[in-house]
Scaffold this active site. Structure first.
Site, mmCIF file in Angstrom:
data_model
loop_
_atom_site.group_PDB
_atom_site.id
_atom_site.type_symbol
_atom_site.label_atom_id
_atom_site.label_comp_id
_atom_site.label_asym_id
_atom_site.label_seq_id
_atom_site.Cartn_x
_atom_site.Cartn_y
_atom_site.Cartn_z
ATOM 1 N N GLU A 112 0.863 -1.181 0.000
ATOM 2 C CA GLU A 112 0.000 0.000 0.000
ATOM 3 C C GLU A 112 0.894 1.223 0.000
ATOM 4 O OE1 GLU A 112 -0.621 -2.083 2.883
ATOM 5 O OE2 GLU A 112 -2.284 -3.199 2.041
ATOM 6 N N TYR A 124 7.645 2.268 -7.374
ATOM 7 C CA TYR A 124 7.016 0.950 -7.417
ATOM 8 C C TYR A 124 6.642 0.556 -8.837
ATOM 9 C CZ TYR A 124 6.762 1.754 -2.392
ATOM 10 O OH TYR A 124 7.069 2.033 -1.089
#
Length: 171
Positions: A112, A124
């Protein structure tokens, strides 16, 4: 990461995440299962003084943690000291976590990330994570959404020999 690192990690955590910092006890609990389902690392670097002070030792400039079980990994945390960002430390920490996830045969890794943390989201994505959902108002007390991201491991390519796959009926 070891329990000896916790005072520095906890100070860094409180600076990076003042609204929702993990407690020392939360970190201790995570470290207690390093041999089982957890893997925590720190990034160290020499102090940035010119020239380095006599007797200066390396200091913790980042940390990261992974939970891994049942073929699934979860990036628990990544933090890099603000004055050391943009130097590849976050990428190195994420690489260490993904290497450990692979070592533990994780087929998928989740994380998350705050919806308002564009730099982390780009990092990411560079590592193959894609957005799969949103957790509304996940981060408290700020109420910022969490973007849930996922990275699938690449399935091993089948090798072939002769007319059939290795390990097939032809062998």
């Amino acid at each position: 990461m070891t329990p000896d690192d916790l005072p520095v990690v906890q100070r860094l955590e409180a600076l990076l995440y003042p609204d929702d910092a993990w407690s020392t006890e939360m970190f201790r609990s995570e470290l207690a299962d390093q041999a089982g389902t957890r893997h925590y690392v720190v990034a160290v670097a020499p102090p940035e003084s010119s020239p380095p002070a006599a007797g200066a030792t390396e200091e913790i400039v980042g940390y990261a943690g992974l939970a891994a079980a049942g073929g699934q990994g979860d990036v628990q945390t990544i933090g890099v000291r603000s004055d050391r960002r943009g130097r590849g430390i976050g990428a190195a920490l994420l690489t260490a976590l993904l290497d450990e996830a692979a070592r533990r045969d994780c087929e998928v890794v989740f994380l998350e990330v705050r919806a308002d943390n564009e730099a982390a989201r780009k990092l990411y994505e560079r590592f193959g994570f894609t957005e799969i959902s949103v957790r509304k108002r996940y981060y408290q007390p700020s109420g910022v959404d969490a973007i849930v991201m996922c990275r699938q491991s690449t399935p091993p390519r089948k090798r072939t020999t002769g007319f059939g796959p290795v390990g097939g009926a032809d062998e």
